[in-house]
Each structure stands twice: as C-alpha cells, then as structure tokens.
Write a protein that holds these residues in place. Structure first.
Motif, PDB file in Angstrom:
ATOM      1  N   ALA A 244       0.831  -1.210   0.000  1.00  0.00           N
ATOM      2  CA  ALA A 244       0.000   0.000   0.000  1.00  0.00           C
ATOM      3  C   ALA A 244       0.865   1.259   0.000  1.00  0.00           C
ATOM      4  CB  ALA A 244      -0.935  -0.005   1.212  1.00  0.00           C
ATOM      5  N   VAL A 245       1.954   1.235   0.742  1.00  0.00           N
ATOM      6  CA  VAL A 245       2.892   2.366   0.764  1.00  0.00           C
ATOM      7  C   VAL A 245       3.535   2.527  -0.610  1.00  0.00           C
ATOM      8  CG1 VAL A 245       5.077   3.201   1.729  1.00  0.00           C
ATOM      9  CG2 VAL A 245       3.336   2.213   3.240  1.00  0.00           C
ATOM     10  N   VAL A 246       3.985   1.428  -1.187  1.00  0.00           N
ATOM     11  CA  VAL A 246       4.646   1.454  -2.497  1.00  0.00           C
ATOM     12  C   VAL A 246       3.687   1.939  -3.586  1.00  0.00           C
ATOM     13  CG1 VAL A 246       5.680  -0.034  -4.274  1.00  0.00           C
ATOM     14  CG2 VAL A 246       6.385  -0.249  -1.880  1.00  0.00           C
ATOM     15  N   ALA A 247       2.424   1.598  -3.485  1.00  0.00           N
ATOM     16  CA  ALA A 247       1.440   2.028  -4.486  1.00  0.00           C
ATOM     17  C   ALA A 247       1.319   3.553  -4.540  1.00  0.00           C
ATOM     18  CB  ALA A 247       0.080   1.409  -4.192  1.00  0.00           C
TER      19      ALA A 247
ATOM     20  N   VAL B  69      -4.136   1.652   2.979  1.00  0.00           N
ATOM     21  CA  VAL B  69      -3.848   0.984   4.253  1.00  0.00           C
ATOM     22  C   VAL B  69      -5.100   0.270   4.759  1.00  0.00           C
ATOM     23  CG1 VAL B  69      -3.299   1.411   6.685  1.00  0.00           C
ATOM     24  CG2 VAL B  69      -1.895   2.438   4.886  1.00  0.00           C
ATOM     25  N   THR B  70      -6.248   0.933   4.669  1.00  0.00           N
ATOM     26  CA  THR B  70      -7.504   0.303   5.090  1.00  0.00           C
ATOM     27  C   THR B  70      -7.773  -0.954   4.271  1.00  0.00           C
ATOM     28  OG1 THR B  70      -8.420   2.421   5.795  1.00  0.00           O
ATOM     29  CG2 THR B  70      -9.998   0.644   5.374  1.00  0.00           C
ATOM     30  N   ASP B  71      -7.633  -0.859   2.952  1.00  0.00           N
ATOM     31  CA  ASP B  71      -7.860  -2.028   2.091  1.00  0.00           C
ATOM     32  C   ASP B  71      -6.906  -3.165   2.424  1.00  0.00           C
ATOM     33  OD1 ASP B  71      -9.920  -0.711   0.800  1.00  0.00           O
ATOM     34  OD2 ASP B  71      -8.732  -0.216  -0.980  1.00  0.00           O
ATOM     35  N   ALA B  72      -5.648  -2.846   2.728  1.00  0.00           N
ATOM     36  CA  ALA B  72      -4.664  -3.880   3.076  1.00  0.00           C
ATOM     37  C   ALA B  72      -5.097  -4.628   4.334  1.00  0.00           C
ATOM     38  CB  ALA B  72      -3.286  -3.251   3.266  1.00  0.00           C
ATOM     39  N   ILE B  73      -5.538  -3.890   5.331  1.00  0.00           N
ATOM     40  CA  ILE B  73      -5.991  -4.520   6.574  1.00  0.00           C
ATOM     41  C   ILE B  73      -7.216  -5.381   6.319  1.00  0.00           C
ATOM     42  CG2 ILE B  73      -7.028  -4.047   8.835  1.00  0.00           C
ATOM     43  CD1 ILE B  73      -5.031  -1.670   9.013  1.00  0.00           C
TER      44      ILE B  73
ATOM     45  N   ASP C  85      -8.161  -6.769   3.512  1.00  0.00           N
ATOM     46  CA  ASP C  85      -7.780  -7.942   2.715  1.00  0.00           C
ATOM     47  C   ASP C  85      -7.267  -9.079   3.593  1.00  0.00           C
ATOM     48  OD1 ASP C  85      -8.462  -6.713   0.342  1.00  0.00           O
ATOM     49  OD2 ASP C  85      -6.377  -6.329  -0.292  1.00  0.00           O
ATOM     50  N   VAL C  86      -6.567  -8.734   4.658  1.00  0.00           N
ATOM     51  CA  VAL C  86      -5.955  -9.758   5.504  1.00  0.00           C
ATOM     52  C   VAL C  86      -6.851 -10.161   6.678  1.00  0.00           C
ATOM     53  CG1 VAL C  86      -3.968 -10.298   6.981  1.00  0.00           C
ATOM     54  CG2 VAL C  86      -3.627  -9.044   4.848  1.00  0.00           C
ATOM     55  N   VAL C  87      -7.448  -9.190   7.342  1.00  0.00           N
ATOM     56  CA  VAL C  87      -8.225  -9.473   8.559  1.00  0.00           C
ATOM     57  C   VAL C  87      -9.679  -9.801   8.249  1.00  0.00           C
ATOM     58  CG1 VAL C  87      -8.972  -8.536  10.798  1.00  0.00           C
ATOM     59  CG2 VAL C  87      -6.675  -8.036   9.934  1.00  0.00           C
ATOM     60  N   GLY C  88     -10.245  -9.112   7.272  1.00  0.00           N
ATOM     61  CA  GLY C  88     -11.626  -9.385   6.901  1.00  0.00           C
ATOM     62  C   GLY C  88     -12.458  -8.124   6.796  1.00  0.00           C
ATOM     63  N   GLU C  89     -13.488  -8.199   5.989  1.00  0.00           N
ATOM     64  CA  GLU C  89     -14.359  -7.054   5.713  1.00  0.00           C
ATOM     65  C   GLU C  89     -15.049  -6.525   6.974  1.00  0.00           C
ATOM     66  OE1 GLU C  89     -15.762  -4.073   3.537  1.00  0.00           O
ATOM     67  OE2 GLU C  89     -14.568  -5.638   2.573  1.00  0.00           O
ATOM     68  N   HIS C  90     -15.248  -7.364   7.954  1.00  0.00           N
ATOM     69  CA  HIS C  90     -15.953  -6.959   9.169  1.00  0.00           C
ATOM     70  C   HIS C  90     -15.252  -5.830   9.940  1.00  0.00           C
ATOM     71  CE1 HIS C  90     -13.038  -9.874  10.691  1.00  0.00           C
ATOM     72  NE2 HIS C  90     -13.175  -9.299  11.870  1.00  0.00           N
TER      73      HIS C  90
END
Length: 128
Positions: free
Chosen positions: A27-30, A91-95, A97-102
């Motif tokens: 996300a930072v690199v993007a 950053v939100t999307d990265a979290i 993607d890994v933790v879940g939409e909830h």
C-alpha cells in the motif's frame, strides 16, 4: 521513512503477520513508488482482549488502528489531499484484505507528520 504502527487484537493478527506486513508495504509502495519498499517499516502490536477500551469500557471487537508516520513536508505538497486519501484507503484495504471485511467500518488511519530534524536513527539526528 514511512512507518506504520498497527494496533489490533492479537486474535486478528495471529497467523496473519507476514501477509499483513506485505500488504501494508504494498500500500505504501502504491503511493510512493518502489523506492519506498526497502524503507517502509511496519510494527504489528497485538493486544489481548480487554486491553482496548472505548468509552470507558473494554471494547468488544475493535477494528485495527494505524499510526502512519511520514515526513511533514508531504502535507505541503500540491497533491497532499490525493496522497492522504490514497494512503488512508490503501492501508484500510490492506488490513481488510488480511483481517476481513468486518473490520473496515472501524479501521482508523492517523497520518502523523514529522518535521525535518525531529527524528534520529542510530543516535544521529536526520536532517533530510
């Protein structure tokens, strides 16, 4: 140096650490470009249940909270609003993607600007 400190419930992090570090770095690199990959620092801080309070009581299921340290000069650029928006959404999307939409609705990303000369590495004040 982009520096991300992520506070999350230990149960949200367990077994997902590598994926989350990779996604947050991406996300930072993007936003900054590939040159930032080698200097992006990510710290994952897991909290046990009942060690996170909201409103004076232990939170039932708090979403991760991110403190994103960047150079203060980023906020003075002509494209600052776009950079901030891209960092927060990435950053939100990265979290998510890994933790879940909830967790999306409650993920907090705080961008904190550090003035030049207010950071030290290895005992030396950084002047650039």
């Amino acid at each position: 140096m982009p520096h991300l400190s992520v506070h999350a419930l230990e149960s949200d992090l367990a077994g997902r650490e590598t994926a989350l570090i990779e996604k947050l770095t991406d996300a930072v690199v993007a936003v900054y470009g590939d040159w930032a990959r080698s200097i992006a620092a990510v710290q994952l801080i897991g909290l046990p249940p009942n060690r996170w309070g909201i409103g004076g009581v232990p939170a039932q299921a708090p979403s991760p909270s991110v403190t994103f340290g960047i150079k203060e000069a980023a906020f003075s650029r002509p494209d600052a609003d776009e950079i901030v928006a891209r960092l927060v959404s990435g950053v939100t999307d990265a979290i998510v993607d890994v933790v879940g939409e909830h967790v999306r609705e409650g993920v907090t990303v705080e961008l904190v600007g550090t003035p030049v000369g207010r950071t030290g590495i290895g005992g030396v004040v950084q002047t650039s």
